[in-house]
Design an enzyme around this catalytic site. Structure first.
Site, mmCIF file in Angstrom:
data_model
loop_
_atom_site.group_PDB
_atom_site.id
_atom_site.type_symbol
_atom_site.label_atom_id
_atom_site.label_comp_id
_atom_site.label_asym_id
_atom_site.label_seq_id
_atom_site.Cartn_x
_atom_site.Cartn_y
_atom_site.Cartn_z
ATOM 1 N N ASN A 83 56.975 -3.160 46.750
ATOM 2 C CA ASN A 83 57.394 -1.782 46.935
ATOM 3 C C ASN A 83 56.147 -0.917 46.935
ATOM 4 O O ASN A 83 55.212 -1.180 46.168
ATOM 5 C CB ASN A 83 58.337 -1.395 45.791
ATOM 6 C CG ASN A 83 59.023 -0.086 46.017
ATOM 7 O OD1 ASN A 83 58.392 0.955 46.021
ATOM 8 N ND2 ASN A 83 60.327 -0.145 46.192
ATOM 9 N N ALA A 84 56.136 0.126 47.748
ATOM 10 C CA ALA A 84 54.982 1.031 47.795
ATOM 11 C C ALA A 84 54.734 1.679 46.437
ATOM 12 O O ALA A 84 53.599 2.023 46.111
ATOM 13 C CB ALA A 84 55.182 2.098 48.867
ATOM 14 N N GLU A 128 59.870 -15.734 41.447
ATOM 15 C CA GLU A 128 60.520 -16.449 40.359
ATOM 16 C C GLU A 128 61.577 -15.578 39.685
ATOM 17 O O GLU A 128 62.693 -16.022 39.399
ATOM 18 C CB GLU A 128 59.502 -16.907 39.313
ATOM 19 C CG GLU A 128 58.450 -17.845 39.855
ATOM 20 C CD GLU A 128 57.183 -17.137 40.333
ATOM 21 O OE1 GLU A 128 57.284 -16.153 41.109
ATOM 22 O OE2 GLU A 128 56.086 -17.566 39.930
ATOM 23 N N CYS A 177 56.639 -13.685 34.716
ATOM 24 C CA CYS A 177 57.606 -14.711 35.141
ATOM 25 C C CYS A 177 57.746 -15.796 34.084
ATOM 26 O O CYS A 177 58.851 -16.270 33.814
ATOM 27 C CB CYS A 177 57.192 -15.306 36.477
ATOM 28 S SG CYS A 177 57.440 -14.157 37.854
#
EC number: 3.5.4.5
Length: 159
Positions: free
Chosen positions: A64-65, A74, A114
């Site tokens: 996302n910007a 994951e 993760c």
């Protein structure tokens, strides 16, 4: 109370040394890596997870910007499983990551966030999750539990 910490991993020589299920996981992670949404970093990651019921669920990283609003492959995959299969155990997790245009790579393990998320699901199901991380050209490492990659882990036993 002092805890004992050990880690271990296994190097798998090549894709050809995987069993049929592991080859399906590798192929699915590779396929989902190709469709990752990573226009900012151009580092694409695919993940494939084997459930105890035999289903393979796959996902990819989504950027996302507005950093850090994106999410790793994951976690997109494991969170979807948690929402849709809350009572089904996770048996194996396979991850492949590399720069988008790379032709070769080195095995990339799950990042710290993760690892912590995988640890939560492993603890929830009271059963280890085998973790595989691979290069594009088939060099593969395998651990029997996320605790091998996160030996000094923080879990609910500290709460």
């Amino acid at each position: 109370m002092q805890k004992e910490y050990t880690t271990s991993f296994e190097a798998i020589e090549s894709y050809d040394h995987l069993d049929e299920t592991e080859k399906k996981l590798f192929d699915s992670a590779q396929k989902f890596r190709a469709i990752a949404y990573a226009p900012y970093s151009n580092f694409t990651v695919g993940c494939a997870i084997l459930l105890e019921n035999g289903e393979i669920i796959s996902g990819s990283n989504q950027e996302n910007a507005a950093y850090p609003s994106g999410l790793c492959a994951e976690r997109t995959t494991i969170f979807w499983i948690g929402a849709n299969f809350p009572d089904v155990k996770i048996k194996k997790l396979f991850v492949i990551g590399a720069p988008r245009e790379a032709l070769t790579s080195v095995p990339i393990p799950p990042c710290g966030a993760c690892r912590q998320s995988i640890l939560e699901y492993e603890a929830k199901q009271s059963d280890p999750i085998e973790i595989y991380f691979a290069s594009l050209d088939g060099a593969i490492y395998k651990t029997k539990s996320i605790r091998d990659l996160l030996p000094f882990s923080f879990d609910s036993s500290y709460l």
